[in-house]
Design a protein around this motif. Structure first.
Motif, PDB file in Angstrom:
ATOM      1  N   UNK A 229       2.643 -42.143  13.888  1.00 21.90           N
ATOM      2  CA  UNK A 229       1.818 -41.547  14.937  1.00 21.90           C
ATOM      3  C   UNK A 229       1.450 -40.115  14.537  1.00 21.90           C
ATOM      4  N   UNK A 230       0.161 -39.817  14.480  1.00 26.56           N
ATOM      5  CA  UNK A 230      -0.287 -38.479  14.121  1.00 26.56           C
ATOM      6  C   UNK A 230      -0.037 -37.502  15.271  1.00 26.56           C
ATOM      7  N   UNK A 231       0.624 -36.382  14.957  1.00 25.43           N
ATOM      8  CA  UNK A 231       0.799 -35.280  15.906  1.00 25.43           C
ATOM      9  C   UNK A 231      -0.035 -34.127  15.359  1.00 25.43           C
ATOM     10  N   UNK A 232      -1.207 -33.929  15.921  1.00 27.07           N
ATOM     11  CA  UNK A 232      -2.171 -32.965  15.381  1.00 27.07           C
ATOM     12  C   UNK A 232      -1.903 -31.545  15.873  1.00 27.07           C
ATOM     13  N   UNK A 233      -1.891 -30.608  14.929  1.00 25.79           N
ATOM     14  CA  UNK A 233      -1.677 -29.193  15.223  1.00 25.79           C
ATOM     15  C   UNK A 233      -2.645 -28.357  14.402  1.00 25.79           C
ATOM     16  N   UNK A 234      -2.960 -27.177  14.937  1.00 25.89           N
ATOM     17  CA  UNK A 234      -3.741 -26.193  14.192  1.00 25.89           C
ATOM     18  C   UNK A 234      -2.901 -24.934  14.068  1.00 25.89           C
ATOM     19  N   UNK A 235      -2.716 -24.462  12.848  1.00 23.02           N
ATOM     20  CA  UNK A 235      -1.894 -23.280  12.606  1.00 23.02           C
ATOM     21  C   UNK A 235      -2.755 -22.203  11.964  1.00 23.02           C
ATOM     22  N   UNK A 236      -2.925 -21.094  12.685  1.00 26.34           N
ATOM     23  CA  UNK A 236      -3.692 -19.959  12.164  1.00 26.34           C
ATOM     24  C   UNK A 236      -2.773 -19.037  11.370  1.00 26.34           C
ATOM     25  N   UNK A 237      -3.310 -18.357  10.348  1.00 21.91           N
ATOM     26  CA  UNK A 237      -2.476 -17.446   9.542  1.00 21.91           C
ATOM     27  C   UNK A 237      -1.756 -16.381  10.363  1.00 21.91           C
ATOM     28  N   UNK A 238      -2.405 -15.872  11.420  1.00 23.61           N
ATOM     29  CA  UNK A 238      -1.821 -14.779  12.201  1.00 23.61           C
ATOM     30  C   UNK A 238      -0.611 -15.222  13.024  1.00 23.61           C
ATOM     31  N   UNK A 239      -0.544 -16.505  13.360  1.00 20.72           N
ATOM     32  CA  UNK A 239       0.585 -16.969  14.177  1.00 20.72           C
ATOM     33  C   UNK A 239       1.351 -18.094  13.486  1.00 20.72           C
ATOM     34  N   UNK A 240       1.263 -18.132  12.147  1.00 28.09           N
ATOM     35  CA  UNK A 240       1.879 -19.232  11.400  1.00 28.09           C
ATOM     36  C   UNK A 240       3.389 -19.290  11.605  1.00 28.09           C
ATOM     37  N   UNK A 241       4.056 -18.126  11.527  1.00 30.15           N
ATOM     38  CA  UNK A 241       5.521 -18.101  11.652  1.00 30.15           C
ATOM     39  C   UNK A 241       5.964 -18.597  13.019  1.00 30.15           C
TER      40      UNK A 241
ATOM     41  N   UNK B 243       9.944 -37.407  15.325  1.00 28.80           N
ATOM     42  CA  UNK B 243      10.653 -38.677  15.417  1.00 28.80           C
ATOM     43  C   UNK B 243      10.340 -39.527  14.182  1.00 28.80           C
ATOM     44  N   UNK B 244      11.094 -40.604  14.002  1.00 27.71           N
ATOM     45  CA  UNK B 244      10.926 -41.427  12.796  1.00 27.71           C
ATOM     46  C   UNK B 244       9.548 -42.079  12.716  1.00 27.71           C
ATOM     47  N   UNK B 245       8.848 -42.180  13.858  1.00 26.55           N
ATOM     48  CA  UNK B 245       7.521 -42.795  13.846  1.00 26.55           C
ATOM     49  C   UNK B 245       6.406 -41.768  14.009  1.00 26.55           C
ATOM     50  N   UNK B 246       6.719 -40.496  13.775  1.00 24.95           N
ATOM     51  CA  UNK B 246       5.729 -39.430  13.912  1.00 24.95           C
ATOM     52  C   UNK B 246       5.556 -38.672  12.604  1.00 24.95           C
ATOM     53  N   UNK B 247       4.395 -38.039  12.468  1.00 24.14           N
ATOM     54  CA  UNK B 247       4.132 -37.155  11.340  1.00 24.14           C
ATOM     55  C   UNK B 247       3.210 -36.041  11.833  1.00 24.14           C
ATOM     56  N   UNK B 248       3.507 -34.812  11.440  1.00 18.63           N
ATOM     57  CA  UNK B 248       2.635 -33.694  11.787  1.00 18.63           C
ATOM     58  C   UNK B 248       1.408 -33.705  10.874  1.00 18.63           C
ATOM     59  N   UNK B 249       0.239 -33.641  11.473  1.00 21.44           N
ATOM     60  CA  UNK B 249      -1.010 -33.458  10.729  1.00 21.44           C
ATOM     61  C   UNK B 249      -1.495 -32.057  11.080  1.00 21.44           C
ATOM     62  N   UNK B 250      -1.319 -31.134  10.145  1.00 19.89           N
ATOM     63  CA  UNK B 250      -1.511 -29.712  10.424  1.00 19.89           C
ATOM     64  C   UNK B 250      -2.774 -29.204   9.743  1.00 19.89           C
ATOM     65  N   UNK B 251      -3.698 -28.714  10.547  1.00 18.14           N
ATOM     66  CA  UNK B 251      -4.902 -28.091  10.019  1.00 18.14           C
ATOM     67  C   UNK B 251      -4.644 -26.600   9.896  1.00 18.14           C
ATOM     68  N   UNK B 252      -4.748 -26.064   8.674  1.00 17.07           N
ATOM     69  CA  UNK B 252      -4.410 -24.656   8.464  1.00 17.07           C
ATOM     70  C   UNK B 252      -5.084 -24.118   7.212  1.00 17.07           C
ATOM     71  N   UNK B 253      -5.245 -22.802   7.196  1.00 16.15           N
ATOM     72  CA  UNK B 253      -5.771 -22.130   6.000  1.00 16.15           C
ATOM     73  C   UNK B 253      -4.681 -21.297   5.328  1.00 16.15           C
ATOM     74  N   UNK B 254      -3.448 -21.438   5.800  1.00 20.02           N
ATOM     75  CA  UNK B 254      -2.325 -20.742   5.193  1.00 20.02           C
ATOM     76  C   UNK B 254      -2.094 -21.280   3.782  1.00 20.02           C
TER      77      UNK B 254
END
Length: 346
Positions: free
Chosen positions: A292-304, A314-325
């Protein structure tokens, strides 16, 4: 006058000289070292530097040395081959998270991988693919993810499915997906296919029977997107056939996205990841893993802050992270947080 005899026969046949010492002297020994020679010297046999016995000993030692070197070389080659085999199998086990047993199933396992998203057109089994794999390995990724069915409904690989051809869904497809997938596996990179399940702007306009309808027209959300009907056999088989075809190419891990319909439809349809995954597992006769895709957007300024706020999926999830970091920094930060299953995209 009687001649005086200086010698007599009293001690004839008796040894009177010194005992023999040294070695026997061969004829013309004077010609060996330091001796003189004459014009017939070239005709005389030359004495070799080593005796036959010494030469035999040296030959025996040389043979033993050659055998020893060959044994060491064979052992080294054997260990090297074993190391390569173990490493490759270890990487394969790492891709799926745990060791597969005869009773185990990939669908029940925790799959851990760090993936980078690439455009489907990069799967050309040539220059573009080589660049993608090299970049992935240099940045510490263990997987390469690609869109198989995009959120606009287009198909991003050279599919041979009749339904894809019927709906004219191909757009900028990967020219050699099967060969490219094999190349990834050969380089210890896990191929991961992302599937946009129900959001689709191609099929609903061609087959109303497969679409979520609004009266006599396909339903459209505020952004103008149309959707496949989760309860339609046509829609389900379309998704299933895409996954099954890619599985024959060597893909075993699929990231399902857009598996729910807009909230305004009020749960009138049987959408959702769990329902779709359960049905696909039952109908596809192969060992696959659906995530299951868990979509996130991570900006450089708030990456940490964004990474610190994540928890292990969870075992059936994966983070799909859109970022320029920077990829290396992002991978390192996620791994420190024990986020071991994710895909980065630009």
């Amino acid at each position: 006058m009687k001649k005086k005899r200086f010698y007599n026969d009293k001690k004839r046949n008796q040894k009177w000289t010194e005992p023999e010492q040294g070695r026997k002297i061969d004829f013309a020994d004077k010609y060996v070292e330091g001796g003189s020679s004459d014009k017939f010297d070239y005709k005389r046999p030359k004495q070799k530097g080593y005796s036959a016995e010494a030469q035999s000993r040296n030959e025996t030692r040389l043979k033993r040395l050659i055998v020893f070197v060959c044994c060491v070389a064979l052992i080294a080659v054997g260990y090297t081959g074993m190391d390569v085999y173990i490493t490759r199998n270890a990487n394969a086990a790492k891709h799926i998270g745990e060791t597969v047993t005869e009773e185990g199933s990939l669908s029940e396992m925790q799959v851990n991988f760090s993936g980078v998203m690439t455009a489907g057109i990069s799967l050309d089994n040539s220059v573009m693919l080589s660049a993608v794999m090299k970049e992935a390995q240099n940045n510490g990724f263990t997987a390469v993810a690609f869109d198989a069915k995009r959120s606009d409904g287009t198909i991003a690989y050279a599919s041979s499915l009749a339904s894809v051809d019927t709906f004219s869904a191909l757009s900028s497809p990967a020219s050699k997906p099967e060969q490219s997938i094999k190349a990834m596996l050969a380089n210890d990179l896990l191929p991961v296919a992302r599937i946009s399940c129900y959001k689709d702007n191609i099929v609903p306009l061609s087959a109303n029977a497969a679409a979520v309808m609004n009266g006599k027209k396909p339903y459209k959300d505020s952004d103008g997107n149309t959707y496949l009907n989760p309860d339609s056999d046509i829609a389900y088989n379309y998704i299933k056939d895409i996954i099954a075809e890619l599985n024959t190419y060597g893909v075993t891990v699929f990231v399902l996205d857009d598996f729910t319909l807009p909230e305004e439809l009020g749960g009138k349809y049987g959408d959702g990841f769990d329902k779709l995954a359960k049905k696909l597992y039952g109908d596809i006769d192969s060992n696959i893993k659906l995530l299951k895709a868990v979509n996130l957007t991570v900006e450089p300024k708030n990456a940490s802050a964004a990474v610190n706020g994540m928890k292990a999926p969870d075992k059936d999830q994966v983070y799909v992270i859109k970022t320029t970091v920077d990829s290396k920094k992002m991978v390192s930060a996620l791994q420190k947080k024990s986020i071991t299953s994710f895909v980065l995209s630009k």
